[in-house]
Scaffold this motif. Sequence first.
Motif, PDB file in Angstrom:
ATOM      1  N   GLY A 128      -0.789 -24.796  12.305  1.00 38.37           N
ATOM      2  CA  GLY A 128      -1.864 -23.849  12.617  1.00 38.37           C
ATOM      3  C   GLY A 128      -1.388 -22.458  12.256  1.00 38.37           C
ATOM      4  O   GLY A 128      -1.160 -22.148  11.088  1.00 38.37           O
ATOM      5  N   ALA A 129      -1.185 -21.625  13.267  1.00 37.06           N
ATOM      6  CA  ALA A 129      -0.668 -20.265  13.030  1.00 37.06           C
ATOM      7  C   ALA A 129       0.224 -19.863  14.203  1.00 37.06           C
ATOM      8  O   ALA A 129      -0.089 -18.922  14.935  1.00 37.06           O
ATOM      9  N   PRO A 130       1.343 -20.581  14.391  1.00 41.51           N
ATOM     10  CA  PRO A 130       2.185 -20.262  15.558  1.00 41.51           C
ATOM     11  C   PRO A 130       3.079 -19.041  15.371  1.00 41.51           C
ATOM     12  O   PRO A 130       3.569 -18.480  16.336  1.00 41.51           O
ATOM     13  N   VAL A 131       3.311 -18.612  14.114  1.00 39.16           N
ATOM     14  CA  VAL A 131       4.282 -17.536  13.883  1.00 39.16           C
ATOM     15  C   VAL A 131       3.532 -16.236  13.564  1.00 39.16           C
ATOM     16  O   VAL A 131       3.852 -15.549  12.603  1.00 39.16           O
ATOM     17  N   MET A 132       2.542 -15.944  14.357  1.00 42.36           N
ATOM     18  CA  MET A 132       1.739 -14.752  14.103  1.00 42.36           C
ATOM     19  C   MET A 132       2.326 -13.516  14.752  1.00 42.36           C
ATOM     20  O   MET A 132       1.809 -12.419  14.632  1.00 42.36           O
ATOM     21  N   HIS A 133       3.366 -13.729  15.527  1.00 43.12           N
ATOM     22  CA  HIS A 133       3.979 -12.581  16.200  1.00 43.12           C
ATOM     23  C   HIS A 133       5.482 -12.691  16.055  1.00 43.12           C
ATOM     24  O   HIS A 133       5.970 -13.563  15.341  1.00 43.12           O
ATOM     25  N   ASP A 134       6.209 -11.789  16.724  1.00 42.66           N
ATOM     26  CA  ASP A 134       7.662 -11.735  16.537  1.00 42.66           C
ATOM     27  C   ASP A 134       8.293 -13.114  16.722  1.00 42.66           C
ATOM     28  O   ASP A 134       8.041 -13.783  17.717  1.00 42.66           O
ATOM     29  N   ALA A 135       9.091 -13.485  15.750  1.00 49.82           N
ATOM     30  CA  ALA A 135       9.648 -14.839  15.755  1.00 49.82           C
ATOM     31  C   ALA A 135      11.090 -14.800  15.264  1.00 49.82           C
ATOM     32  O   ALA A 135      11.518 -13.828  14.639  1.00 49.82           O
ATOM     33  N   CYS A 136      11.829 -15.856  15.569  1.00 51.50           N
ATOM     34  CA  CYS A 136      13.199 -15.933  15.049  1.00 51.50           C
ATOM     35  C   CYS A 136      13.524 -17.383  14.716  1.00 51.50           C
ATOM     36  O   CYS A 136      12.823 -18.294  15.146  1.00 51.50           O
ATOM     37  N   THR A 137      14.568 -17.560  13.925  1.00 52.79           N
ATOM     38  CA  THR A 137      15.053 -18.907  13.639  1.00 52.79           C
ATOM     39  C   THR A 137      16.426 -19.050  14.297  1.00 52.79           C
ATOM     40  O   THR A 137      17.223 -18.109  14.292  1.00 52.79           O
ATOM     41  N   HIS A 237      -5.567 -25.274  20.138  1.00 52.87           N
ATOM     42  CA  HIS A 237      -6.996 -25.460  19.886  1.00 52.87           C
ATOM     43  C   HIS A 237      -7.161 -26.593  18.893  1.00 52.87           C
ATOM     44  O   HIS A 237      -6.677 -26.504  17.760  1.00 52.87           O
ATOM     45  N   ASP A 238      -7.803 -27.646  19.358  1.00 52.43           N
ATOM     46  CA  ASP A 238      -8.094 -28.760  18.464  1.00 52.43           C
ATOM     47  C   ASP A 238      -6.833 -29.267  17.752  1.00 52.43           C
ATOM     48  O   ASP A 238      -6.830 -29.500  16.549  1.00 52.43           O
ATOM     49  N   GLY A 239      -5.760 -29.356  18.501  1.00 56.73           N
ATOM     50  CA  GLY A 239      -4.515 -29.870  17.932  1.00 56.73           C
ATOM     51  C   GLY A 239      -3.728 -28.862  17.117  1.00 56.73           C
ATOM     52  O   GLY A 239      -2.745 -29.215  16.485  1.00 56.73           O
ATOM     53  N   LEU A 240      -4.156 -27.600  17.121  1.00 53.63           N
ATOM     54  CA  LEU A 240      -3.440 -26.564  16.369  1.00 53.63           C
ATOM     55  C   LEU A 240      -2.769 -25.591  17.327  1.00 53.63           C
ATOM     56  O   LEU A 240      -3.284 -25.326  18.411  1.00 53.63           O
ATOM     57  N   MET A 241      -1.624 -25.064  16.911  1.00 55.35           N
ATOM     58  CA  MET A 241      -0.932 -24.029  17.702  1.00 55.35           C
ATOM     59  C   MET A 241      -1.291 -22.666  17.127  1.00 55.35           C
ATOM     60  O   MET A 241      -1.097 -22.436  15.923  1.00 55.35           O
ATOM     61  N   ILE A 242      -1.773 -21.785  17.976  1.00 58.20           N
ATOM     62  CA  ILE A 242      -2.169 -20.461  17.493  1.00 58.20           C
ATOM     63  C   ILE A 242      -1.587 -19.397  18.404  1.00 58.20           C
ATOM     64  O   ILE A 242      -1.752 -19.455  19.618  1.00 58.20           O
TER      65      ILE A 242
END
Length: 541
Positions: A128-137, A237-242
């Motif tokens: 979906g769109a889980p990395v729409m904000h500050d993220a790290c690996t 939402h509907d199986g998506l991560m947002i």
Amino acid sequence: MKGKVLVIGFGPGSFQHITDRARAAIRESNMIIGYKTYVDLIEGLLTENQEIVSTGMTEEVSRAQEAVKQAERGNKVAVISSGDAGVYGMAGLIYEVLIEKGWKKESGVEVEIVPGISAINSCASLLGAPVMHDACTISLSDHLTPWQLIESRIDAAAKTDFVIAFYNPKSGRRTKQIEEAQRILLKYRSPETPVGLVKSAYRDREQVVVTNLKEMLNHEIGMLTTVIVGNSSTVLHDGLMITPRGYQRKYTLNQAEQPLKLHQRLTKEAEPWSLEAASAVETPLRRPTPAEGEPSLRDLAEQALQMVSGDNDQTVTLAGVYQPAEAIFELAVSPGVANKKFTAPQLITLAEVVGENGVMEYTQDHQMKLGIPTENPDEIIEKLTQAGLLLAPVGDVLTIKACDFCDGDKKDSIPYAEELQRKLGGIQLPKELKLGINGCGMACYGAVKEDIGIVYRQGAFDLFLGGKTVGRTGHPGQIVAEGIEPDQIVGVIENIIRDYQEYGYPNERFFKFFKRVKQVQGFTHVDITPKLQITAAPCGD
Ligand code: SF4
């Protein structure tokens, strides 16, 4: 003749996701060096004239040394990595080997790093769109990195609400690391936090699972899996991560006509959370850690003035007030936190300062709300204070609603109510927030119905969160703890309110915030809304 090393990231593994430059770089190289599985993945791009050197796992150093040696002999060498060569790929190691040999950019072999799509991006697109904000690996492989360091990085990322992409979560021998990561995350995040598990993104045996923090280990996680853990705002939402970027702070997403017009959107007033706004008006009530004791009257007045004027472009000072004659000075007054009795002299003072043109309104919060046209709020503050009244700003602030403790007969918990008032009273929040404090289990002043309620009972406090005082869907707060020790209650409440201040959306009431984030300071939201459908009824129906 100087050779060249091309360190190429070819993305997740499908041909469509290899960049043009990566394809060209592979074609123009006369030697290809890579891990055997990766060489097989790009087999279709290779030509008969190219020399292929494929080696096994853990042989990265020998591959890098071979690539440098071949380039020094004048070859054009492609060193291939899946994903991006600069994200846990071969780029860094190539440079390290070169530096060991005294390599200089000007005089040494040429190096080109060709970027590719890393797993955090390819897996996010499938979820979906889980990395729409500050993220790290964070790589959970402790073959080259001490586990203690990995552990502290997980802790820091979890605490600071980063979206986290875990690379190398598990292998045949490394099975405990992902369990440890889950344990650390659960210290800070709700068990319901969305988690995506993507195996072999864009390859033949691709698998995508959307689960949550509590359940994630019940699903298959292996060497080819990337685990993406959402932040406290991530929704399903509907199986998506947002993960919302924050647009809802300024926009109404289901309306074409926006409340903020184009020219208003980038102003400080529209972004009260921004650094610029905070620097322009350094109000003590917005400081993360309030100064010792009560904010000064001057501070309170300046805060109130700011609200009246709506002008955050300059620091408003009481000395040299610039207001036009008709500016209205708004504030709330009461006899005290526990005291509900106005004295006759106090009422006379109120009548004097309000005058013929002001407004005085008694509120449900046991306060008098004043609206006074004035050019000199300083003088009004002085008079009200001398009359022994407690002053507070109005608007989206914290209001403390204590009972009268049976006229002081049940006075044991009054000091805690007063300390909360000193520390937090009037603090600016996303939406007005009522903190109810009642002095015994009778709770006759309705603390349990407020946004946050605490009830003193048998020498300790019971805590209620997320009440909705008004409306046909009104309900009491959920009891989340019983018997909180008195010396802890101020800290517990302060932390909850600071979280709401930090993470609540503008205009988001506390009960909605609690429902959205699911967990505040370790207290978990349970949906107690009746399942019965209640017809929406606008005011007056
Ligand atoms: S809640 Fe208890 S202490 Fe407070 S006024 Fe009511 S009966 Fe008295």
